[in-house]
Design a protein around this motif. Structure first.
Motif, short mmCIF file in Angstrom:
data_model
loop_
_atom_site.label_atom_id
_atom_site.label_comp_id
_atom_site.label_asym_id
_atom_site.label_seq_id
_atom_site.Cartn_x
_atom_site.Cartn_y
_atom_site.Cartn_z
N SER A 9 79.21 10.21 93.51
CA SER A 9 78.84 9.25 92.47
C SER A 9 78.04 8.09 93.05
O SER A 9 77.20 7.50 92.38
N ARG A 10 78.31 7.73 94.32
CA ARG A 10 77.50 6.73 95.02
C ARG A 10 77.68 6.91 96.52
O ARG A 10 78.72 7.39 96.96
N ASP A 11 76.68 6.53 97.30
CA ASP A 11 76.76 6.72 98.74
C ASP A 11 77.18 5.43 99.43
O ASP A 11 77.58 4.45 98.78
N ILE A 12 77.08 5.42 100.76
CA ILE A 12 77.57 4.30 101.55
C ILE A 12 76.81 3.00 101.27
O ILE A 12 77.33 1.90 101.44
N SER A 13 75.56 3.12 100.80
CA SER A 13 74.76 1.92 100.49
C SER A 13 74.95 1.46 99.05
O SER A 13 74.37 0.46 98.64
N GLY A 14 75.74 2.18 98.27
CA GLY A 14 75.98 1.79 96.89
C GLY A 14 75.05 2.45 95.90
O GLY A 14 75.15 2.19 94.69
N ILE A 57 77.18 13.67 103.50
CA ILE A 57 77.05 12.39 102.82
C ILE A 57 78.33 11.60 103.01
O ILE A 57 79.39 12.15 103.34
N GLU A 58 78.21 10.27 102.82
CA GLU A 58 79.35 9.37 102.91
C GLU A 58 79.37 8.45 101.70
O GLU A 58 78.33 8.09 101.16
N THR A 59 80.59 8.08 101.27
CA THR A 59 80.72 7.10 100.19
C THR A 59 81.01 5.73 100.80
O THR A 59 81.47 5.62 101.94
N GLY A 60 80.76 4.69 100.02
CA GLY A 60 80.89 3.34 100.55
C GLY A 60 82.23 2.70 100.30
O GLY A 60 83.22 3.36 99.97
#
Length: 350
Positions: free
Chosen positions: A265-270, A309-312
């Motif tokens: 739904s969103r990544d590490i950068s938002g 991928i990574e989430t924030g």
């Protein structure tokens, strides 16, 4: 031979009782021929084959008795007495010394019994050639016995006769042509999402002895209190050896290659709604157990992906580049030849 009459409706010709009389005469004639052949065979062959197996039809019993007598006669065992017993799930060959040999019935009882007889004759020959002797089997060690153990009956197609000394290898491995499997996957992830869980569908097509081509499709959905919902979808193709695609009970290994889509739904950068594609390779092991018409199996795989991928914040999570996957599922085997019918009867009896 056929008498035709014209019906009252439309004048269409129809076959009347003449054809039915011909059918009854043909059936009676075939039954008489079978009875005469059985009687002549009984007088020509001294071997006795006692079949105590209610699972076999009368036609199958007659075929088994005739072919078993042919095997014994070819091995110079005209005076031998053997028996075949069975229950709802198993069958045994009772040899001349009253010892019992299990019959592999996964192909069918008739072929499994003939395999067992051929193996006992070959065992007697090996014992004779090494200086020993087996009770009731010494007569099978002569030149004719050796020829009988090597040459199959003329009634058995060459591709259905197992190699000498390996009577059950064909039944235990090559009786499957693949099948379809459904499993639950658990992939161990990093961070707030401890794992991804979802279904997996496998389709296997046999290539030869215990080797098959496998197409696999799976999905995993994030489990845990992470900050960005994640999911993965993969499609892989590869090769498998052994269980569960070509052996119902046993072990197997498989290697697959393919592609995977990872989304969050969103990544590490938002950034909202991110996704990526990754190339994948996996290597795994399987353990399968036949349970009636289905096989239950468990597997462990290691998966390597080219991207992730990574989430924030506040609870970051990621899908590892190298991860472990645990799978538990069931498998519907596709049988070759007549194996499916006999195995279905065996499963129904259970």
């Amino acid at each position: 031979m056929y008498r035709k009459t014209v019906g009252k409706r439309g004048g269409r010709p129809s076959v009347t009782a003449g054809s039915h009389r011909v059918t009854r005469i043909a059936r009676a004639g075939s039954g008489l021929v079978f009875a005469l052949l059985t009687a002549s065979a009984s007088s020509a062959w001294g071997a006795t084959v006692d079949i105590r197996c209610p699972r076999l039809s009368d036609a199958a019993k007659g075929e088994l008795e005739a072919r078993a007598r042919l095997f014994l006669t070819s091995a110079d065992m005209e005076s031998a007495t053997i028996a075949v017993e069975c229950d709802a799930t198993s069958a045994w060959l009772i040899w001349t010394d009253a010892s019992k040999t299990p019959i592999d019935v996964r192909t069918n009882i008739v072929e499994g019994t003939l395999d067992a007889i051929e193996e006992r004759i070959a065992r007697a020959k090996r014992a004779g050639s090494s200086g020993g002797s087996a009770s009731g089997e010494s007569s099978a060690t002569g030149p004719e016995g050796a020829a009988a153990s090597k040459a199959p009956s003329a009634e058995i197609p060459p591709d259905e006769v197992p190699p000498r000394g390996e009577p059950f290898e064909r039944s235990s491995g090559i009786d499957l042509e693949g099948g379809v499997g459904l499993a639950l996957l658990t992939e161990f992830w990093s961070g707030a999402y401890t794992a991804g869980m979802g279904p997996r569908l496998d389709v296997g097509v046999g290539l030869g002895r215990k080797l098959s081509v496998v197409i696999s499709e799976g999905a995993r959905f994030a489990v845990g209190p992470g900050s960005g919902q994640m999911m993965t979808f993969d499609l892989q193709v590869g090769l498998a050896y052994g269980a569960p695609y070509q052996t119902r009970t046993g072990l197997g290994v498989m290697m697959l290659f393919g592609a995977e889509r990872l989304a969050a739904s969103r990544d590490i950068s938002g950034t909202q709604g991110v996704w990526t594609w990754a190339a994948t390779a996996s290597l795994g092991a399987r353990a399968s157990l036949a349970t009636g018409p289905l096989d239950a199996w468990i597997g462990v795989d290691g998966m390597l992906r080219s991207d992730t991928i990574e989430t924030g914040q506040p609870k970051p999570a990621s899908v590892p580049t190298l991860s472990a996957i645990l799978s538990i599922g069931c498998f519907l085997p596709a049988f070759s030849g007549g194996g499916s019918g006999e195995d279905a009867k065996k499963s129904a009896a259970r």
